[in-house]
Write a protein that holds these residues in place. Structure first.
Motif, PDB file in Angstrom:
ATOM      1  N   THR A 125       0.815  -1.219   0.000  1.00  0.00           N
ATOM      2  CA  THR A 125       0.000   0.000   0.000  1.00  0.00           C
ATOM      3  C   THR A 125       0.845   1.264   0.000  1.00  0.00           C
ATOM      4  O   THR A 125       0.338   2.350  -0.202  1.00  0.00           O
ATOM      5  N   GLU A 126       2.157   1.122   0.265  1.00  0.00           N
ATOM      6  CA  GLU A 126       3.086   2.238   0.407  1.00  0.00           C
ATOM      7  C   GLU A 126       2.615   3.234   1.464  1.00  0.00           C
ATOM      8  O   GLU A 126       2.611   4.443   1.278  1.00  0.00           O
ATOM      9  N   VAL A 127       2.210   2.691   2.600  1.00  0.00           N
ATOM     10  CA  VAL A 127       1.815   3.487   3.758  1.00  0.00           C
ATOM     11  C   VAL A 127       2.866   3.307   4.845  1.00  0.00           C
ATOM     12  O   VAL A 127       3.299   2.193   5.137  1.00  0.00           O
ATOM     13  N   PHE A 128       3.309   4.425   5.446  1.00  0.00           N
ATOM     14  CA  PHE A 128       4.254   4.402   6.559  1.00  0.00           C
ATOM     15  C   PHE A 128       3.486   4.608   7.870  1.00  0.00           C
ATOM     16  O   PHE A 128       2.703   5.534   7.986  1.00  0.00           O
ATOM     17  N   GLY A 129       3.725   3.766   8.853  1.00  0.00           N
ATOM     18  CA  GLY A 129       3.276   4.016  10.215  1.00  0.00           C
ATOM     19  C   GLY A 129       4.477   4.480  11.019  1.00  0.00           C
ATOM     20  O   GLY A 129       5.509   3.802  11.033  1.00  0.00           O
ATOM     21  N   VAL A 130       4.385   5.633  11.672  1.00  0.00           N
ATOM     22  CA  VAL A 130       5.523   6.222  12.374  1.00  0.00           C
ATOM     23  C   VAL A 130       5.179   6.417  13.844  1.00  0.00           C
ATOM     24  O   VAL A 130       4.126   6.961  14.172  1.00  0.00           O
ATOM     25  N   GLU A 131       6.087   5.984  14.722  1.00  0.00           N
ATOM     26  CA  GLU A 131       5.846   6.070  16.156  1.00  0.00           C
ATOM     27  C   GLU A 131       7.023   6.767  16.830  1.00  0.00           C
ATOM     28  O   GLU A 131       8.183   6.460  16.545  1.00  0.00           O
ATOM     29  N   GLY A 132       6.730   7.713  17.718  1.00  0.00           N
ATOM     30  CA  GLY A 132       7.769   8.401  18.463  1.00  0.00           C
ATOM     31  C   GLY A 132       8.014   7.730  19.800  1.00  0.00           C
ATOM     32  O   GLY A 132       7.517   6.649  20.080  1.00  0.00           O
ATOM     33  N   GLY A 133       8.809   8.402  20.638  1.00  0.00           N
ATOM     34  CA  GLY A 133       9.116   7.856  21.946  1.00  0.00           C
ATOM     35  C   GLY A 133      10.585   7.500  22.060  1.00  0.00           C
ATOM     36  O   GLY A 133      11.419   7.937  21.265  1.00  0.00           O
ATOM     37  N   GLN A 134      10.920   6.724  23.051  1.00  0.00           N
ATOM     38  CA  GLN A 134      12.301   6.332  23.279  1.00  0.00           C
ATOM     39  C   GLN A 134      12.849   5.597  22.065  1.00  0.00           C
ATOM     40  O   GLN A 134      12.215   4.707  21.513  1.00  0.00           O
ATOM     41  N   GLY A 135      14.029   5.993  21.623  1.00  0.00           N
ATOM     42  CA  GLY A 135      14.630   5.382  20.449  1.00  0.00           C
ATOM     43  C   GLY A 135      14.504   6.229  19.202  1.00  0.00           C
ATOM     44  O   GLY A 135      14.998   5.852  18.145  1.00  0.00           O
ATOM     45  N   ALA A 136      13.856   7.400  19.303  1.00  0.00           N
ATOM     46  CA  ALA A 136      13.760   8.305  18.162  1.00  0.00           C
ATOM     47  C   ALA A 136      14.990   9.201  18.115  1.00  0.00           C
ATOM     48  O   ALA A 136      15.599   9.512  19.139  1.00  0.00           O
ATOM     49  N   LEU A 137      15.368   9.638  16.918  1.00  0.00           N
ATOM     50  CA  LEU A 137      16.527  10.503  16.751  1.00  0.00           C
ATOM     51  C   LEU A 137      16.282  11.911  17.268  1.00  0.00           C
ATOM     52  O   LEU A 137      17.189  12.586  17.739  1.00  0.00           O
ATOM     53  N   GLN A 138      15.034  12.377  17.158  1.00  0.00           N
ATOM     54  CA  GLN A 138      14.716  13.754  17.529  1.00  0.00           C
ATOM     55  C   GLN A 138      14.618  13.921  19.045  1.00  0.00           C
ATOM     56  O   GLN A 138      14.309  12.967  19.770  1.00  0.00           O
ATOM     57  N   PRO A 139      14.867  15.133  19.552  1.00  0.00           N
ATOM     58  CA  PRO A 139      14.757  15.388  20.998  1.00  0.00           C
ATOM     59  C   PRO A 139      13.365  15.064  21.523  1.00  0.00           C
ATOM     60  O   PRO A 139      12.365  15.241  20.826  1.00  0.00           O
ATOM     61  N   ASN A 140      13.300  14.566  22.742  1.00  0.00           N
ATOM     62  CA  ASN A 140      12.049  14.245  23.420  1.00  0.00           C
ATOM     63  C   ASN A 140      11.246  13.170  22.689  1.00  0.00           C
ATOM     64  O   ASN A 140      10.038  13.060  22.883  1.00  0.00           O
ATOM     65  N   GLY A 141      11.902  12.390  21.843  1.00  0.00           N
ATOM     66  CA  GLY A 141      11.221  11.289  21.181  1.00  0.00           C
ATOM     67  C   GLY A 141      10.225  11.694  20.125  1.00  0.00           C
ATOM     68  O   GLY A 141       9.338  10.908  19.778  1.00  0.00           O
TER      69      GLY A 141
END
Length: 211
Positions: A156-172
């Motif tokens: 389907t070429e759909v991305f599911g994206v989840e933040g939190g611990q382990g993300a590159l950006q500050p504060n997940g």
């Protein structure tokens, strides 16, 4: 905000769908699923014939058509239906790398993460830990998304994206960068070329882990 709240608030879906009603969407290279699976490694591996399971170590390279997966360690199991489930792990300073062509000429999906799971039955790739996935036009980054976990559905070429611990950006936090159409930094896509669109997420469905 609690870690649980942050994790929930940073959940979203991105679809590589066309912005034109009635236009056929482009997809990942469809003939890849019909190509043979090839694996090579520096340090060799182990084959369990009874369980149809192989383990590989040292600069492991898996290829299938245009799909290319590179990792330090890889565990691959074939189900009774002939589909593969692969678990790949990187090492410090050397994440797992993934690449696959799209059915749009000159475009590909590229990504990397600390770990990766590939489910051949659902044709789904799960990037885990410091995950980054990009849509490339040749050597130019057209779109980029990062988070703690990214689940990419090839069909389907759909991305599911989840933040939190382990993300590159500050504060997940999750992050999305999209190139404008016709920008100087990237060639303008054709009228039928899909672009990223934000959609409400129905929730991420975890893949099975290899036993």
């Amino acid at each position: 905000m609690t870690a649980t709240g942050l994790r929930a608030s940073a959940l979203l879906c991105l679809s590589l769908s066309t912005g034109l009603i009635g236009t056929t969407p482009a997809h990942a290279a469809r003939d890849d699923a019909n190509k043979p699976l090839s694996i090579s490694a520096d340090k060799g591996g182990r084959l369990d014939v009874a369980r149809q399971r192989t383990e590989w170590n040292g600069n492991v390279v898996l290829s299938r058509g245009s799909m290319l997966l590179k990792a330090e360690r890889m565990d691959i199991q074939e189900g009774s239906d002939g589909y593969y489930l692969a678990y790949a792990q990187g090492e410090a300073g050397k994440p797992v790398n993934f690449r696959q062509d799209r059915d749009v000429a000159g475009e590909s999906i590229q990504g990397y993460a600390d770990q990766l799971e590939y489910d051949g039955r659902s044709d789904t790739v799960r990037f885990i830990g410091n995950a980054v996935v990009r849509r490339m036009r040749g050597s130019v980054v057209a779109d980029e998304v990062s988070g703690a976990v990214i689940v990419y559905d090839n069909r389907t070429e759909v991305f599911g994206v989840e933040g939190g611990q382990g993300a590159l950006q500050p504060n997940g936090r999750v992050r999305l960068v999209m190139s404008p159409r016709g920008s100087a930094s990237a060639p303008a896509p054709a009228a039928s070329t899909p672009s990223l669109q934000l959609q409400p997420s129905p929730g991420l469905q975890p893949l099975r882990k290899t036993p």
